[in-house]
Each structure stands twice: as structure tokens, then as C-alpha cells.
Design a protein around this motif. Sequence first.
Motif, PDB file in Angstrom:
ATOM      1  N   ASP A  14       0.682  -1.346  -0.127  1.00 17.62           N
ATOM      2  CA  ASP A  14       0.050  -0.066   0.081  1.00 17.62           C
ATOM      3  C   ASP A  14       0.833   1.158  -0.054  1.00 17.62           C
ATOM      4  OD1 ASP A  14       1.093  -0.061   2.463  1.00 17.62           O
ATOM      5  OD2 ASP A  14      -0.823   0.137   3.691  1.00 17.62           O
ATOM      6  N   GLY A  15       2.031   1.292  -0.207  1.00 17.40           N
ATOM      7  CA  GLY A  15       3.053   2.309  -0.505  1.00 17.40           C
ATOM      8  C   GLY A  15       2.450   3.440  -1.368  1.00 17.40           C
ATOM      9  N   GLY A  16       2.313   4.628  -1.083  1.00 22.61           N
ATOM     10  CA  GLY A  16       1.652   5.472  -1.863  1.00 22.61           C
ATOM     11  C   GLY A  16       2.741   6.238  -2.773  1.00 22.61           C
ATOM     12  N   PRO A  17       2.415   7.627  -3.275  1.00 20.27           N
ATOM     13  CA  PRO A  17       3.344   8.363  -4.227  1.00 20.27           C
ATOM     14  C   PRO A  17       4.376   8.709  -3.441  1.00 20.27           C
ATOM     15  CG  PRO A  17       0.988   9.323  -4.197  1.00 20.27           C
ATOM     16  CD  PRO A  17       1.033   8.239  -3.002  1.00 20.27           C
ATOM     17  N   GLY A  18       5.669   8.562  -4.049  1.00 18.41           N
ATOM     18  CA  GLY A  18       6.902   8.841  -3.633  1.00 18.41           C
ATOM     19  C   GLY A  18       7.530   7.543  -2.998  1.00 18.41           C
ATOM     20  N   THR A  19       6.891   6.455  -2.990  1.00 15.55           N
ATOM     21  CA  THR A  19       7.646   5.506  -2.552  1.00 15.55           C
ATOM     22  C   THR A  19       8.935   4.829  -3.450  1.00 15.55           C
ATOM     23  OG1 THR A  19       5.522   4.522  -1.510  1.00 15.55           O
ATOM     24  CG2 THR A  19       7.388   2.949  -2.042  1.00 15.55           C
ATOM     25  N   CYS A  20       9.773   4.654  -2.732  1.00 12.73           N
ATOM     26  CA  CYS A  20      11.005   4.154  -3.838  1.00 12.73           C
ATOM     27  C   CYS A  20      12.035   3.412  -3.028  1.00 12.73           C
ATOM     28  CB  CYS A  20      11.722   5.460  -4.243  1.00 12.73           C
ATOM     29  SG  CYS A  20      12.472   6.404  -3.265  1.00 12.73           S
ATOM     30  N   VAL A  21      12.870   2.914  -3.753  1.00 14.69           N
ATOM     31  CA  VAL A  21      13.951   2.130  -3.017  1.00 14.69           C
ATOM     32  C   VAL A  21      15.463   2.964  -3.450  1.00 14.69           C
ATOM     33  CG1 VAL A  21      15.538  -0.003  -3.120  1.00 14.69           C
ATOM     34  CG2 VAL A  21      12.999  -0.097  -3.305  1.00 14.69           C
ATOM     35  N   ILE A  22      16.252   3.110  -2.350  1.00 10.28           N
ATOM     36  CA  ILE A  22      17.254   3.970  -2.721  1.00 10.28           C
ATOM     37  C   ILE A  22      18.485   2.842  -2.567  1.00 10.28           C
ATOM     38  CG2 ILE A  22      19.136   5.561  -1.831  1.00 10.28           C
ATOM     39  CD1 ILE A  22      16.685   7.098  -0.554  1.00 10.28           C
ATOM     40  N   PHE A  23      19.261   2.537  -3.396  1.00  5.62           N
ATOM     41  CA  PHE A  23      20.582   1.611  -3.248  1.00  5.62           C
ATOM     42  C   PHE A  23      21.693   2.725  -2.841  1.00  5.62           C
ATOM     43  CE2 PHE A  23      17.640  -0.692  -5.958  1.00  5.62           C
ATOM     44  CZ  PHE A  23      17.728  -1.966  -5.211  1.00  5.62           C
ATOM     45  N   SER A  24      22.443   2.210  -1.959  1.00  9.35           N
ATOM     46  CA  SER A  24      23.436   3.204  -1.436  1.00  9.35           C
ATOM     47  C   SER A  24      24.780   2.337  -1.070  1.00  9.35           C
ATOM     48  CB  SER A  24      23.205   3.881  -0.190  1.00  9.35           C
ATOM     49  OG  SER A  24      24.056   4.778   0.385  1.00  9.35           O
ATOM     50  N   LEU A  30      15.581  11.634   1.526  1.00  9.77           N
ATOM     51  CA  LEU A  30      14.846  11.223   2.522  1.00  9.77           C
ATOM     52  C   LEU A  30      13.656  12.086   3.016  1.00  9.77           C
ATOM     53  CD1 LEU A  30      17.072   9.215   5.051  1.00  9.77           C
ATOM     54  CD2 LEU A  30      15.645   8.355   3.149  1.00  9.77           C
ATOM     55  N   ALA A  31      13.869  13.333   2.625  1.00 12.48           N
ATOM     56  CA  ALA A  31      13.143  14.679   3.238  1.00 12.48           C
ATOM     57  C   ALA A  31      11.585  14.360   3.022  1.00 12.48           C
ATOM     58  CB  ALA A  31      13.528  16.003   2.740  1.00 12.48           C
ATOM     59  N   ASP A  32      11.187  13.896   1.993  1.00 12.79           N
ATOM     60  CA  ASP A  32       9.558  13.747   1.768  1.00 12.79           C
ATOM     61  C   ASP A  32       9.103  12.537   2.001  1.00 12.79           C
ATOM     62  OD1 ASP A  32       9.514  16.088   0.557  1.00 12.79           O
ATOM     63  OD2 ASP A  32      10.179  15.405  -1.292  1.00 12.79           O
ATOM     64  N   ALA A  33       9.976  11.596   2.644  1.00  8.26           N
ATOM     65  CA  ALA A  33       9.370  10.176   3.224  1.00  8.26           C
ATOM     66  C   ALA A  33       8.606  10.120   4.345  1.00  8.26           C
ATOM     67  CB  ALA A  33      10.517   9.281   3.415  1.00  8.26           C
ATOM     68  N   LEU A  74      14.254  13.036  11.138  1.00  5.59           N
ATOM     69  CA  LEU A  74      14.157  11.903  10.007  1.00  5.59           C
ATOM     70  C   LEU A  74      14.052  10.713  10.843  1.00  5.59           C
ATOM     71  CD1 LEU A  74      16.170  13.288   7.246  1.00  5.59           C
ATOM     72  CD2 LEU A  74      13.724  13.189   7.253  1.00  5.59           C
ATOM     73  N   ALA A  75      15.057  10.423  12.081  1.00  3.56           N
ATOM     74  CA  ALA A  75      15.004   9.375  12.552  1.00  3.56           C
ATOM     75  C   ALA A  75      13.764   8.741  13.208  1.00  3.56           C
ATOM     76  CB  ALA A  75      15.952   9.092  13.379  1.00  3.56           C
ATOM     77  N   GLU A  76      12.843   9.657  13.447  1.00  3.47           N
ATOM     78  CA  GLU A  76      11.314   9.438  14.067  1.00  3.47           C
ATOM     79  C   GLU A  76      10.495   8.813  13.019  1.00  3.47           C
ATOM     80  OE1 GLU A  76       9.943  13.330  15.217  1.00  3.47           O
ATOM     81  OE2 GLU A  76      11.252  13.406  16.751  1.00  3.47           O
ATOM     82  N   ARG A  77      10.785   8.841  11.627  1.00  3.82           N
ATOM     83  CA  ARG A  77      10.244   7.960  10.748  1.00  3.82           C
ATOM     84  C   ARG A  77      10.673   6.896  10.452  1.00  3.82           C
ATOM     85  NH1 ARG A  77      10.441  13.207   6.256  1.00  3.82           N
ATOM     86  NH2 ARG A  77      10.282  14.754   7.799  1.00  3.82           N
ATOM     87  N   LEU A  78      11.636   6.297  11.196  1.00  6.55           N
ATOM     88  CA  LEU A  78      12.269   4.932  10.928  1.00  6.55           C
ATOM     89  C   LEU A  78      11.005   3.969  11.507  1.00  6.55           C
ATOM     90  CD1 LEU A  78      15.892   5.398  12.146  1.00  6.55           C
ATOM     91  CD2 LEU A  78      14.990   4.759   9.691  1.00  6.55           C
ATOM     92  N   VAL A  79      10.844   2.804  10.350  1.00  5.26           N
ATOM     93  CA  VAL A  79      10.173   1.733  10.555  1.00  5.26           C
ATOM     94  C   VAL A  79      10.879   0.650  10.257  1.00  5.26           C
ATOM     95  CG1 VAL A  79       7.827   2.775  10.671  1.00  5.26           C
ATOM     96  CG2 VAL A  79       8.745   1.885   8.475  1.00  5.26           C
ATOM     97  N   ARG A  80      10.378  -0.598  10.910  1.00  5.96           N
ATOM     98  CA  ARG A  80      11.266  -1.750  10.570  1.00  5.96           C
ATOM     99  C   ARG A  80      11.065  -2.315   9.205  1.00  5.96           C
ATOM    100  NH1 ARG A  80      11.498  -7.381  10.964  1.00  5.96           N
ATOM    101  NH2 ARG A  80       9.389  -8.035  10.849  1.00  5.96           N
ATOM    102  N   ALA A  81      12.090  -2.652   8.618  1.00  4.42           N
ATOM    103  CA  ALA A  81      12.401  -3.380   7.410  1.00  4.42           C
ATOM    104  C   ALA A  81      12.045  -4.884   7.347  1.00  4.42           C
ATOM    105  CB  ALA A  81      13.737  -3.085   6.757  1.00  4.42           C
ATOM    106  N   GLU A  82      11.970  -5.626   6.468  1.00  3.04           N
ATOM    107  CA  GLU A  82      11.875  -7.137   6.467  1.00  3.04           C
ATOM    108  C   GLU A  82      13.165  -7.621   6.112  1.00  3.04           C
ATOM    109  OE1 GLU A  82       9.253  -8.759   7.009  1.00  3.04           O
ATOM    110  OE2 GLU A  82       8.237  -6.836   7.377  1.00  3.04           O
TER     111      GLU A  82
END
Length: 181
Positions: free
Chosen positions: A52-62, A110-113, A139-147
Motif C-alpha cells: 500500500d505504499g503511496g506516491p513517492g515510495t522508492c528504493v534507494i541503493f546506497s 529522505l526529506a519527503d518520506a 528523520l529518525a522519528e520516521r524509521l520503521v522496521r524493514a523485512e
Amino acid sequence: MNRRWSRILVAEGVGAAESVVVVVLGYRNPQPTANLINRWRVRAGIRSIPADGGPGTCVIFSGGAAGGGVAEARLMADYAKSALRFDGTVLLESESLTTWQNITNIIPLLADADRIKIVSQPAHALKARAYLRRQRPDLAERLVRAEDYRPGEWLIAKPLLALYGLRILRGLRKDERTASP
């Protein structure tokens, strides 16, 4: 330990149709294709994208070219598109050579996530979340668990990964190793 580390410094991911940024951290990769660890990280990153990811959902490879040759970010993106047939939005950060640099260099992306997920082996992802918390607490307040943790996955290597995790987490403060917001 790996399970616990995957759940530290993250909030509950609530709400539908939010934009989610999944950050996949690279691992030293001197060969011209993604190595075993980077392939696993890409798969964990792709499965971390909510349906259910909305607009702006993306993957960043770093990840830069820490092992020489092609940047880890490019190798992981190529693997995601060619082997996994991923056709979602991909951004590359290909200059960083350390975890601290990974976080520093992705901050502008990450600004708009609404939600941020950092994918790696659990101890490494925890280290990256702690670095984000140090650099940009907002920004760290927006962190959620990854799989990036699944029971049974990496079963034989988990004890070694736990030992390695203990080593790389030594530089974190106690509250960063045990607390969640």
C-alpha cells in the motif's frame, strides 16, 4: 540477537498509502555483478516495500565502489531490475564508502518520506539507524522496521552474524543498542 536488533530504533509502521523510502545498504563488492550478500540485501529491500505504499515510495541503493570497480549501488540496482524484475522507482547513492557516509549522503533523498526503512543485516541496519538518529533526529522519528530479519533465513550463518554484529555495534551508545522511540 539478530531479531532484537531488527526491532531497535524503529517505530510502529502505521497508516496506509504513505510514501515509504527503503534504503538498501551495499556491501563491499569487487566483482562486476552483485555478490551473495548484496543480492540478499536487494531481495530484503524489495520485500520491505509495502503493497500500500503511496506516491513517492522508492528504493534507494546506497554504496560506492568500496571494493573497486562498479559502485555497489549500481550493482544492486542492476540485480533488482534484471534478476528480480523490479520496476519501481529507484534512486542511487554511489559515493559512500562507509556506513556514516551512506547515511550522510542519503539524507537529502529522505526529506519527503513518511516512513523510512533501512535494509542490511540486522546489526548493520541498527548501526545505520543510530547514525541517522545522530545526524537527523527528525528523520529518525520516521524509521520503521524493514523485512531484513526472517526466522530460518541465514540459519547457519546467524551465529557468525551475531558475533560480527556485536563487534560492529561496540561504537554505539547503550541507548542506541537497546532503546526504541
